[in-house]
Design an enzyme around this catalytic site. Structure first.
Site: not given
Length: 503
Positions: A81, A156, A180
Site C-alpha cells: 500500500k 482505503s 481499511s
C-alpha cells in the site's frame, strides 16, 4: 504456465520455489505480466517496481542454486500500500501533496520483506492519506473492483485488495485504521487481517490516526495471511507502541481447521437490521457450518458499539489534524506559492494545502481541528475517548463469554462507483462493523463468506479475538474457510468473472 503461477496461493508458490519446480524470476515475471495485462482496467497500482522486483527474484534463484538457507516466502512477490515508505519507489499516500516523493528510509515492515527476499511488485492505490471507504478519494484515480469494474473495491486499501483479487499479486500489505484492510477484503472476496494493535510496527507508515492505525496482510487464503503476518510482526524499538511479543503459531493455527469446542459469539449489534439480505443470509449459513463442526454459538451484546462510529469520527479526525500538520509546503513534498500578496510561511502553507489536499482530507482536518479547539475539547474529543473506554469494556465482557466474536464484515456488498462519493455520512456507515476493533486494539480478520443473492458479489465474514490472541483468530477463520470451500467445491475467487477469476 503463467495462469497456473498467478492462480497459485503464496503457500503453493513457496512450495514450488523450494522444490525448484519454479524460479523466483518466473513467478515475479508472471505477476508483472498480469499487472501489464489488466491493471489499466483495475488501477490497483500507482507504481510498478519492475527492475528491482526482478533483481531480487534473481538473487533468490542464485542463493537457492548455491544451497543457501532462505526464508519460506523468499521469491514470493508482494504488493505494498502506497502509505508505507519504501526506498527506491515513490510514496504518495494517494495525494498530490506527496506526488513523486521518495522516502530516504524503509518502513520496518519493508525491511522485514527485504530480509525475507520477497520481491516488491510495486505500490498500490488508496484513498488519500487512507481517508475513505471506497478508494475513490485517491488523487490518482479510482481503483475498480475486479468482480465488477463499475463498483468500488472498498477503502482505503482498495488497491491492495484489488491487486490480490485480480491475481496481480499473491500477497499485499495494507493499513487498517477503521477497517481499511478488512472492508476491502470483504467486497473483493479476499482475506484481510488487522493484527493486534502494536503487533506489527507502524514505523514508516504515514500516520493518519496513530492510536488506531495498524499494518496488516492481504491475501487470498487465511494461511497466506498467517505466513505474511509472521514475517512482518515482532517488536520494533522505533515504534513506541510496539508490543514485546513473539508472534508464532499463526500459520499452524490457520492450517488446523478445527473449531470443536470453541465458543463463538454472535455480536447482537452487528447484524440484522440495516444489513443487506444477501449479507445476512451468507452470515447465517456460516454460523450453521461452524455449529455443525462442533463450535458453540452464543449471542453476546456490546451495547456501546452503537456509539463507536460517532466516537471514531471524532477521535480519528482529531489525530488527522495533528498528524497532517507537517505537510506545510516548507519541509518536503509539494510547495505552492500564493499568487498575490506577501510571501510568508503562513500564506505558502495555505496555498500548498489548498492545492495539495483533496476534499475528504480537508473535511477531516477541519472537523478534527474543531473537535480539539478550546471550549469544545471536553465536549467532543474527551467524550469520544470515554466512549472508547466503554467499547473496550464491552469487548472484555464479550470475551468472557466467547473465545472469538463473529459478524458480517460490512453491511453491504460493493456499491457502484460514484454512488456515495458525495454523501460522506453514507460512506462512513460502511465501516460500522470494523471500527470497534480499532477503537479497542483487538485483532480482526475478514474472509470470503460467499456471494450475495441479490447481485452475485462477495460477502465478508469477520472474526474478532482478544488482544494478543491472534492465534485464535486464525484458528477460527481457517476452519470456516475450509468448511466454506468444501461446500463450494473450491475457493470463492474461482467463481469470479474473467478478470478476477481463474476461468
Amino acid at each position: 504456465m503463467t495462469q497456473e503461477i498467478i492462480h497459485s496461493t503464496a503457500a503453493q508458490l513457496a512450495e514450488k520455489l523450494a522444490a525448484k519446480e519454479l524460479s523466483a524470476v518466473e513467478v515475479t515475471q508472471a505477476h508483472l505480466d498480469r499487472i501489464a495485462a489488466v491493471d489499466g482496467d483495475v488501477n490497483a497500482f500507482l507504481h510498478v517496481n519492475t527492475e528491482e522486483a526482478l533483481s531480487v527474484a534473481a538473487e533468490v534463484d542464485s542463493a537457492r542454486a548455491n544451497g543457501e538457507d532462505l526464508h519460506a516466502l523468499a521469491g514470493v512477490p508482494i504488493a505494498v500500500k502506497d502509505l508505507i515508505v519504501t526506498v527506491g519507489q515513490p510514496t504518495t499516500a494517494g495525494s498530490k501533496i506527496l506526488e513523486g516523493w521518495h522516502s530516504p528510509y524503509d518502513a520496518t515492515v519493508i525491511k522485514k520483506l527485504r530480509a525475507a527476499k520477497m520481491p516488491i511488485l510495486g505500490k498500490t492505490n488508496l484513498d488519500e492519506f487512507a481517508m475513505g471507504s471506497s478508494t475513490e478519494h485517491s488523487a490518482y484515480g479510482s481503483t475498480r473492483n475486479p468482480w465488477d469494474l463499475d463498483r468500488i473495491p472498498g477503502g482505503s486499501g482498495g488497491g491492495s485488495a484489488a491487486a490480490v483479487s485480480a491475481f496481480e499479486a499473491p500477497l499485499a500489505l495494507g493499513t487498517d485504521t477503521g477497517g481499511s484492510i478488512r472492508q476491502p477484503a470483504s467486497v473483493t472476496g479476499s482475506v484481510g487481517v488487522k493484527p493486534t494493535y502494536g503487533g506489527v510496527s507502524r514505523y514508516g507508515a504515514i500516520a493518519m490516526a496513530s492510536s488506531l492505525d495498524q499494518i496488516g496482510p492481504v491475501s487470498r487464503t487465511v494461511l497466506d495471511s498467517a505466513l505474511l503476518h509472521e514475517v512482518i510482526s515482532g517488536h520494533d524499538p522505533y515504534d513506541s507502541t510496539s508490543l514485546q511479543e513473539s508472534w508464532t503459531g499463526l500459520a499452524a493455527a490457520a492450517a488446523s481447521g478445527d473449531v470443536k469446542g470453541m465458543r463463538i459469539g454472535i455480536i447482537k449489534e452487528l447484524h440484522g437490521e440495516g444489513y443487506q439480505a444477501g449479507v445476512e443470509n451468507r452470515f447465517n449459513e456460516s454460523l450453521e457450518l461452524l455449529k455443525a463442526a462442533g463450535a458453540e454459538i452464543v449471542e453476546v451484546s456490546c451495547p456501546n458499539f452503537e456509539y463507536a462510529l460517532g466516537a471514531y469520527y471524532l477521535i480519528m479526525p482529531s489525530e488527522v489534524s495533528s498528524n497532517l500538520a507537517k505537510f506545510d509546503g516548507v519541509r518536503f513534498g509539494l510547495r505552492v506559492l500564493p499568487e498575490e500578496g506577501p510571501l510568508t510561511i503562513e500564506r505558502v502553507m495555505g496555498a500548498t494545502r489548498a492545492a495539495g489536499f483533496g476534499d475528504e482530507v480537508k473535511r477531516r482536518i477541519i472537523l478534527g481541528t474543531y473537535a480539539l479547539s478550546a471550549g469544545y475539547y471536553d465536549a467532543y474529543y474527551g467524550s469520544a475517548q470515554k466512549v472508547r473506554t466503554l467499547i473496550q469494556r464491552d469487548f472484555d465482557a464479550a470475551f468472557a463469554q466467547a473465545d472469538v466474536l463473529i459478524s458480517p464484515t460490512a453491511p453491504t456488498t460493493a456499491f457502484k462507483l460514484g454512488e456515495k462519493v458525495d454523501d460522506p455520512l453514507a460512506m462512513y456507515l460502511n465501516d460500522v462493523a470494523t471500527i470497534p476493533a480499532n477503537m479497542a486494539g483487538v485483532p480482526g480478520i475478514s474472509i470470503p463468506g460467499g456471494l450475495a443473492d441479490e447481485d452475485g458479489l462477495p460477502v465478508g465474514i469477520q472474526f474478532l479475538a482478544p488482544a494478543r490472541q491472534d492465534v485464535r483468530l486464525y484458528r477460527a477463520a481457517g476452519a470456516l474457510e475450509k468448511l466454506l470451500e468444501e461446500k463450494w467445491g473450491g475457493p470463492l475467487l474461482a467463481q469470479a468473472p474473467v478478470l478476477g477469476g481463474a476461468k
